[in-house]
Design an enzyme around this catalytic site. Structure first.
Site, mmCIF file in Angstrom:
data_model
loop_
_atom_site.group_PDB
_atom_site.id
_atom_site.type_symbol
_atom_site.label_atom_id
_atom_site.label_comp_id
_atom_site.label_asym_id
_atom_site.label_seq_id
_atom_site.Cartn_x
_atom_site.Cartn_y
_atom_site.Cartn_z
ATOM 1 N N ALA A 143 33.705 -33.772 56.428
ATOM 2 C CA ALA A 143 34.090 -32.886 57.532
ATOM 3 C C ALA A 143 35.164 -31.913 57.073
ATOM 4 O O ALA A 143 36.345 -32.261 56.990
ATOM 5 C CB ALA A 143 34.579 -33.708 58.722
ATOM 6 N N GLU A 146 35.382 -25.748 60.145
ATOM 7 C CA GLU A 146 35.976 -25.727 61.482
ATOM 8 C C GLU A 146 35.415 -24.566 62.301
ATOM 9 O O GLU A 146 34.805 -23.645 61.738
ATOM 10 C CB GLU A 146 37.493 -25.605 61.372
ATOM 11 C CG GLU A 146 38.123 -26.786 60.653
ATOM 12 C CD GLU A 146 39.642 -26.753 60.625
ATOM 13 O OE1 GLU A 146 40.243 -27.796 60.343
ATOM 14 O OE2 GLU A 146 40.229 -25.678 60.883
ATOM 15 N N GLU A 259 27.377 -30.024 44.475
ATOM 16 C CA GLU A 259 26.676 -29.655 45.702
ATOM 17 C C GLU A 259 25.829 -28.405 45.481
ATOM 18 O O GLU A 259 24.680 -28.318 45.929
ATOM 19 C CB GLU A 259 27.671 -29.428 46.839
ATOM 20 C CG GLU A 259 26.997 -29.112 48.173
ATOM 21 C CD GLU A 259 27.983 -28.863 49.302
ATOM 22 O OE1 GLU A 259 27.522 -28.651 50.447
ATOM 23 O OE2 GLU A 259 29.203 -28.859 49.048
ATOM 24 N N GLN A 296 -6.999 -9.374 44.939
ATOM 25 C CA GLN A 296 -5.929 -9.106 43.973
ATOM 26 C C GLN A 296 -4.544 -9.138 44.602
ATOM 27 O O GLN A 296 -3.589 -9.656 44.006
ATOM 28 C CB GLN A 296 -6.152 -7.740 43.307
ATOM 29 C CG GLN A 296 -5.166 -7.466 42.178
ATOM 30 C CD GLN A 296 -5.349 -6.084 41.589
ATOM 31 O OE1 GLN A 296 -5.121 -5.090 42.271
ATOM 32 N NE2 GLN A 296 -5.768 -6.015 40.329
#
Length: 396
Positions: A143, A146, A259, A296
């Site tokens: 967490a 905000e 991450e 195509q």
């Protein structure tokens, strides 16, 4: 919507992956194990879980049993210690086949919540928290974001004031993955002055008085329990401080490189899903007396998808090698994240064009990926933040 060839073969029977010379038999064995788990335990339920907005909590334990939750973590906490970034790339690619980012994000949310504790937390805290999380018995979220801002981590406003043996926490967090279900939360709080030097990390537990949560509805990632968190005079024991007071920014930053590497691998995996479903549809669909694949303009769309995916894969593998060697290639990982999400966006668009109306229907993997493009482009650092970070790293 299961897209099949005109001969009835499964679309996963073909494989257009570009793979560098870095994959061993152990990598192949892990891919096979994980693919079997995904095909048997998750894939048949994806549409149901996505529409329901959640998946069974029992899936965490099943994922732990095959080693999915513990891969890359220390054996002493129940993990499988592999000092090899390519296992993470394979994991991200195979999980991307679900085309349901919400399942991936919430099932593997501990990968952003737990690392700060293992990086800077006390041995006592590690022993108390990590084994239950890696066994699938507890869920661990992160967490930081905000309501007033996300990427500007150094200016968070949630405050924690030390009063005797407890910190008293007031404030709120927004867009928290796993926020409704989690048992543990690694929470960034302000314990000191302005800027990054005043930030600490606290381990906050779900049943602490004054801590409440609200479920948020989203454009995509439906099966993820994304939440707003509220702290109203929440008393957190002093021993729940993660690392040293006012030194939490280091714990936050340890997360970002891994991450972004994970998000890049996932984005490119999702791009590949779009291409493969487009190929399967183009082979099976007939227009104006011939296969869609024989036009195509369609063939060129698919070739361009492959070009972008393969280029991104090569960049991804080079970045993985550097991280594995102990480098912290911040600029390249930032560029890689931008490259991969742009590739995902392009492939989702072109696959949707090829599938036409079928691609717009719920239950189609391309439809789900198409509406989840933006969360991948924003989460973990938006394209704009990434580009600016790169410019700063270049000394511009």
């Amino acid at each position: 919507m299961a897209i099949q060839y005109d001969d009835g073969d499964n679309p996963f029977d073909f494989d257009h992956r570009y793979l560098g010379p870095y994959y061993t038999e152990d990598h192949k064995a892990w891919r096979a194990t994980l693919r079997t788990f995904v095909d048997q335990e998750i894939m048949p339920h994806v549409d149901t879980w996505d529409e329901a907005g959640e998946f069974p909590r029992e899936l965490y334990k099943k994922a732990a049993e095959i080693g999915l939750l513990g891969i890359g973590y220390p054996e002493e906490y129940g993990g499988t210690p592999v000092d090899d970034e390519f296992f993470q790339l394979i994991t991200a690619e195979e999980m991307s086949r679900l085309s349901a980012g919400g399942i991936n994000a919430s099932l593997l949310v501990h990968n952003i919540g737990l690392p700060p504790i293992l990086a800077i937390g006390s041995d006592k805290m590690k022993t108390r928290v990590a084994p239950a999380v890696l066994a699938g018995e507890k869920i661990h979220a992160l967490a930081i974001t905000e309501p007033s801002g996300g990427s500007d981590v150094a200016n968070i406003k949630t405050k924690a004031v030390l009063e005797g043996d407890h910190y008293v926490v007031n404030g709120s967090k927004m867009f928290i993955t796993g926020g409704m279900r989690a048992d543990y939360y690694t929470v960034a709080v302000r314990t000191g002055g302005d800027g990054r030097g005043g930030i600490s990390l606290l381990l906050i537990e779900r049943n602490m008085p004054g801590f409440t949560r609200t479920l948020l509805k989203k454009q995509g990632w439906w099966a993820s329990d994304t939440a707003a968190l509220y702290f109203d005079d929440v008393k957190v024991p002093k021993e729940n401080l993660i690392g040293e007071e006012n030194n939490g920014f280091i714990g936050i930053m340890t997360n970002f490189n891994n991450e972004r590497l994970w998000m890049a691998a996932s984005s490119n995996g999702l791009a590949r899903v779009c291409m493969e479903d487009a190929i399967a549809w183009a082979r099976a669909r007939y227009t104006f007396g011939k296969r869609l694949a024989d036009h195509q303009v369609i063939r060129h769309k698919i070739a361009e998808m492959a070009r972008k995916i393969n280029a991104t894969q090569a960049y991804l593998e080079q970045c993985a090698l550097r991280v594995q060697a102990g480098e912290k290639p911040v600029a390249d990982l930032s560029l890689l994240k931008v490259q991969s999400t742009l590739t995902m966006e392009y492939c989702a668009r072109e696959a949707m064009q090829i599938l036409g109306g079928a691609g717009y229907m719920r239950g189609c993997r391309v439809e789900r990926i198409y509406r989840e493009v933006r969360v991948m482009a924003i989460g973990g650092g938006s394209e704009e933040i990434m580009r600016d970070l790169v410019a700063r790293q270049m000394g511009i």
